[in-house]
Enzyme design. Structure first.
Site, PDB file in Angstrom:
ATOM      1  N   TYR A  12       0.996  -1.641   0.461  1.00  0.00           N
ATOM      2  CA  TYR A  12       0.064   0.080  -0.106  1.00  0.00           C
ATOM      3  C   TYR A  12       1.205   0.822   0.039  1.00  0.00           C
ATOM      4  O   TYR A  12       0.128   2.737  -0.439  1.00  0.00           O
ATOM      5  CB  TYR A  12      -0.599   0.147   1.151  1.00  0.00           C
ATOM      6  CG  TYR A  12      -0.002  -0.025   2.527  1.00  0.00           C
ATOM      7  CD1 TYR A  12      -0.079   1.243   2.985  1.00  0.00           C
ATOM      8  CD2 TYR A  12      -0.276  -1.742   2.898  1.00  0.00           C
ATOM      9  CE1 TYR A  12       0.569   0.772   3.977  1.00  0.00           C
ATOM     10  CE2 TYR A  12       0.416  -1.065   4.704  1.00  0.00           C
ATOM     11  CZ  TYR A  12       0.989  -0.408   4.947  1.00  0.00           C
ATOM     12  OH  TYR A  12       1.638  -0.214   6.420  1.00  0.00           O
ATOM     13  N   ASN A  33      10.064  -8.119  -0.453  1.00  0.00           N
ATOM     14  CA  ASN A  33       9.587  -9.853  -0.260  1.00  0.00           C
ATOM     15  C   ASN A  33       8.227  -9.503   0.701  1.00  0.00           C
ATOM     16  O   ASN A  33       8.187 -11.494   0.747  1.00  0.00           O
ATOM     17  CB  ASN A  33      10.685  -9.979   0.793  1.00  0.00           C
ATOM     18  CG  ASN A  33      10.389  -9.360   2.241  1.00  0.00           C
ATOM     19  OD1 ASN A  33       9.773  -8.418   1.957  1.00  0.00           O
ATOM     20  ND2 ASN A  33      11.424  -9.406   2.902  1.00  0.00           N
ATOM     21  N   LYS A  95       8.400   1.139   9.181  1.00  0.00           N
ATOM     22  CA  LYS A  95       9.482   1.844   9.191  1.00  0.00           C
ATOM     23  C   LYS A  95       8.775   2.742  11.072  1.00  0.00           C
ATOM     24  O   LYS A  95       8.221   4.183  11.442  1.00  0.00           O
ATOM     25  CB  LYS A  95       8.361   3.419   9.306  1.00  0.00           C
ATOM     26  CG  LYS A  95       6.890   2.821   8.906  1.00  0.00           C
ATOM     27  CD  LYS A  95       5.877   3.558   7.594  1.00  0.00           C
ATOM     28  CE  LYS A  95       4.792   3.187   7.691  1.00  0.00           C
ATOM     29  NZ  LYS A  95       4.087   3.518   8.641  1.00  0.00           N
ATOM     30  N   SER A 135      14.013  10.534   6.624  1.00  0.00           N
ATOM     31  CA  SER A 135      13.629  10.834   7.240  1.00  0.00           C
ATOM     32  C   SER A 135      13.655  11.849   7.758  1.00  0.00           C
ATOM     33  O   SER A 135      14.915  12.214   8.172  1.00  0.00           O
ATOM     34  CB  SER A 135      13.373   9.587   8.041  1.00  0.00           C
ATOM     35  OG  SER A 135      12.563   9.945   9.358  1.00  0.00           O
ATOM     36  N   TYR A 160      15.813   3.075  13.695  1.00  0.00           N
ATOM     37  CA  TYR A 160      15.187   3.834  12.934  1.00  0.00           C
ATOM     38  C   TYR A 160      15.923   4.499  12.194  1.00  0.00           C
ATOM     39  O   TYR A 160      16.597   4.459  11.480  1.00  0.00           O
ATOM     40  CB  TYR A 160      13.988   3.531  13.052  1.00  0.00           C
ATOM     41  CG  TYR A 160      13.260   4.315  11.861  1.00  0.00           C
ATOM     42  CD1 TYR A 160      12.566   4.002  10.454  1.00  0.00           C
ATOM     43  CD2 TYR A 160      12.660   5.668  12.141  1.00  0.00           C
ATOM     44  CE1 TYR A 160      12.271   4.031   9.745  1.00  0.00           C
ATOM     45  CE2 TYR A 160      11.900   6.771  10.992  1.00  0.00           C
ATOM     46  CZ  TYR A 160      11.727   5.732   9.683  1.00  0.00           C
ATOM     47  OH  TYR A 160      11.118   6.518   8.753  1.00  0.00           O
ATOM     48  N   LYS A 164      18.622   5.587   9.207  1.00  0.00           N
ATOM     49  CA  LYS A 164      18.354   6.585   7.887  1.00  0.00           C
ATOM     50  C   LYS A 164      19.993   7.463   8.104  1.00  0.00           C
ATOM     51  O   LYS A 164      19.947   7.894   6.536  1.00  0.00           O
ATOM     52  CB  LYS A 164      17.320   7.558   7.849  1.00  0.00           C
ATOM     53  CG  LYS A 164      16.055   6.352   8.573  1.00  0.00           C
ATOM     54  CD  LYS A 164      15.510   6.293   6.708  1.00  0.00           C
ATOM     55  CE  LYS A 164      14.389   5.788   6.919  1.00  0.00           C
ATOM     56  NZ  LYS A 164      13.622   5.051   5.287  1.00  0.00           N
ATOM     57  N   ASN A 189       5.871  13.668   8.069  1.00  0.00           N
ATOM     58  CA  ASN A 189       4.965  12.025   8.466  1.00  0.00           C
ATOM     59  C   ASN A 189       3.910  11.911   8.260  1.00  0.00           C
ATOM     60  O   ASN A 189       2.978  13.275   7.092  1.00  0.00           O
ATOM     61  CB  ASN A 189       4.503  12.656  10.134  1.00  0.00           C
ATOM     62  CG  ASN A 189       5.597  12.600  10.702  1.00  0.00           C
ATOM     63  OD1 ASN A 189       6.486  13.381  10.729  1.00  0.00           O
ATOM     64  ND2 ASN A 189       4.632  12.245  11.641  1.00  0.00           N
ATOM     65  N   ASN A 209       1.945   4.575  14.079  1.00  0.00           N
ATOM     66  CA  ASN A 209       1.317   5.563  13.811  1.00  0.00           C
ATOM     67  C   ASN A 209       0.851   6.743  14.390  1.00  0.00           C
ATOM     68  O   ASN A 209      -0.681   5.732  13.786  1.00  0.00           O
ATOM     69  CB  ASN A 209       2.097   5.984  12.175  1.00  0.00           C
ATOM     70  CG  ASN A 209       3.540   6.104  11.826  1.00  0.00           C
ATOM     71  OD1 ASN A 209       3.516   4.746  10.439  1.00  0.00           O
ATOM     72  ND2 ASN A 209       4.455   6.743  13.168  1.00  0.00           N
ATOM     73  N   LEU A 210       0.017   7.997  14.551  1.00  0.00           N
ATOM     74  CA  LEU A 210      -0.799   8.288  14.814  1.00  0.00           C
ATOM     75  C   LEU A 210      -1.852   8.170  14.379  1.00  0.00           C
ATOM     76  O   LEU A 210      -3.052   7.666  13.726  1.00  0.00           O
ATOM     77  CB  LEU A 210      -0.855  10.402  14.854  1.00  0.00           C
ATOM     78  CG  LEU A 210      -2.124  10.655  15.414  1.00  0.00           C
ATOM     79  CD1 LEU A 210      -2.089  10.266  16.858  1.00  0.00           C
ATOM     80  CD2 LEU A 210      -1.875  11.703  15.467  1.00  0.00           C
ATOM     81  N   VAL A 227      -2.991   9.461  23.569  1.00  0.00           N
ATOM     82  CA  VAL A 227      -1.871  10.764  23.499  1.00  0.00           C
ATOM     83  C   VAL A 227      -1.125  10.587  24.474  1.00  0.00           C
ATOM     84  O   VAL A 227      -1.022  11.187  25.080  1.00  0.00           O
ATOM     85  CB  VAL A 227      -3.397  12.222  23.621  1.00  0.00           C
ATOM     86  CG1 VAL A 227      -1.829  13.036  23.268  1.00  0.00           C
ATOM     87  CG2 VAL A 227      -4.354  11.696  22.470  1.00  0.00           C
TER      88      VAL A 227
END
Ligand code: UD1
Length: 347
Positions: A12, A33, A95, A135, A160, A164, A189, A209-210, A227
């Site tokens: 996606y 993969n 990620k 990133s 992560y 990068k 983001n 992720n948010l 939050v």
């Protein structure tokens, strides 16, 4: 017709790019993969591309998929020996910042070792053009936004981010010493929902992720959003980020590709921020979502995540000047498209 290799094309996430590149008459090879994706996405890409100007037959001829792993040089050898590749768009493997703290070696192997294997095979086959998904996380957390490309990098807070940072530096060396031509695109983001509603992000497990998390709460699959902290030095105490729509992200990749192709200088190495200038807080994201779904979004305040910083947004000045593309889609559109995708998926 130029041939592009899209690596770590994880379903996606990068499908939007594949569609846009096909529409621009590139030959597109997807390499993945399938650890984090589903082969059915290839069919969705074909469907979207065929419904535009392209037609089914040309899409079938212009899109190839190789199941392979960057950690296996032989998988890469196969792709490079069967095709003449002009440019590699080297997308990101997983990620998840939190996951990278639990499984650092997996991140080093997939990202750093994978990139070393890739660039070695590229060099062997004399393919030296690369666009890398970097990133915002490369920026030194002690710095104050808006971040420009000159803002200090390093002192990464998680594996992560470290991968990068390391890859950017490896590619810079290869540009200087091995004639690679490199563009590192530093995403802020991204929100991964296409306006068609056909492709988007809806992970099977609990999202990190948010926005994907917010969407699961909105859809009633999770009970409430946590939050992470409301005592940051920001507009309302919650974390501020620079959200970018994947349709803009795809346009920036296309522009970066055109920049690589039109720029004939031997040495090319650019770091480019992809963002909007605008920061949006977690509470603002909740309010925008509530407006769109027409209901309240259950949430509670919990402790900060250890690796989070208060605020990260950028000056996208360089992207606007060099790549001629400025973010067109707002964060509200990104939320709207995400909600549309989730609803279409459920129906
Ligand atoms: C980080 C990186 C970004 C990278 C992304 C990939 C930085 C500055 N940014 O984004 O470059 O592309 O990872 O994963 O390192 N939040 C909640 N509740 C949740 C989830 C998130 O409150 O359930 C908050 C976070 O505290 C943060 C904001 O939402 O303030 C965004 O978090 P997230 O979507 O995880 O992305 P980042 O960690 O900012």
């Amino acid at each position: 017709m130029k041939t592009l290799l899209l690596t770590w094309w994880t379903g996606y996430i990068w499908s939007h790019n594949a569609v846009l590149l096909l529409e621009q008459w590139y030959q597109v090879i997807l390499f993945d993969n399938l650890s984090n994706s589903d082969k059915s996405t290839v069919e969705n890409i074909k469907e979207i591309a065929a419904s535009s100007l392209l037609g089914k037959e040309r899409v079938e001829r212009s899109l190839k998929f190789y199941e392979g792993d960057l950690r296996n040089t032989s998988d890469l050898e196969k792709v490079f020996s069967e095709n003449t590749i002009d440019t590699v768009i080297h997308f990101a493997w997983a990620k998840a910042v939190g996951e990278s703290c639990e499984k650092p070696f997996e991140y080093y192997e997939n990202n750093v070792v994978g990139t070393l294997n890739l660039t070695k095979v590229m060099e062997k086959h004399n393919c030296k053009n690369i666009i890398f998904s970097s990133s915002a996380t490369v920026y030194d957390p002690s710095q104050t936004p808006p971040f420009s490309e000159e803002t200090k990098t390093g002192n990464t807070t998680n594996p992560y981010g470290t991968t990068k940072f390391l890859i950017e530096n490896i590619l810079r060396d290869l540009a200087t010493h091995a004639d690679f031509r490199v563009i590192n695109l530093r995403y802020f983001n991204p929100v991964w929902a296409h306006e068609s509603g056909l492709i988007g992000e809806d992970p099977n497990d609990i999202p990190n992720n948010l926005l994907p998390f917010i969407m699961k709460v909105a859809a009633g699959e999770l009970t409430e959003l946590s939050v992470f902290g409301n005592d940051y030095d920001t507009v309302d105490g919650t974390g501020v980020r620079d959200y970018i729509h994947v349709v803009d992200l795809a346009q920036w990749h296309l522009s970066a590709l055109k920049h690589l192709e039109s720029n004939t200088t031997h040495l090319l190495y650019e770091n480019i921020n992809l963002g909007t200038w605008a920061g949006t807080s977690v509470m603002e994201m909740i309010t925008f979502t509530e407006e769109i779904i027409g209901a309240s979004l259950p949430h509670k305040i919990v402790a900060r995540r250890p690796w989070d910083i208060a605020s990260a947004y950028c000056s996208p000045d360089k992207a606007e000047k060099l790549l001629w593309w400025k973010a067109e889609k707002s964060v509200k559109q990104a939320i709207d498209d995400s909600w549309n995708f989730i609803q279409q998926k459920k129906s």
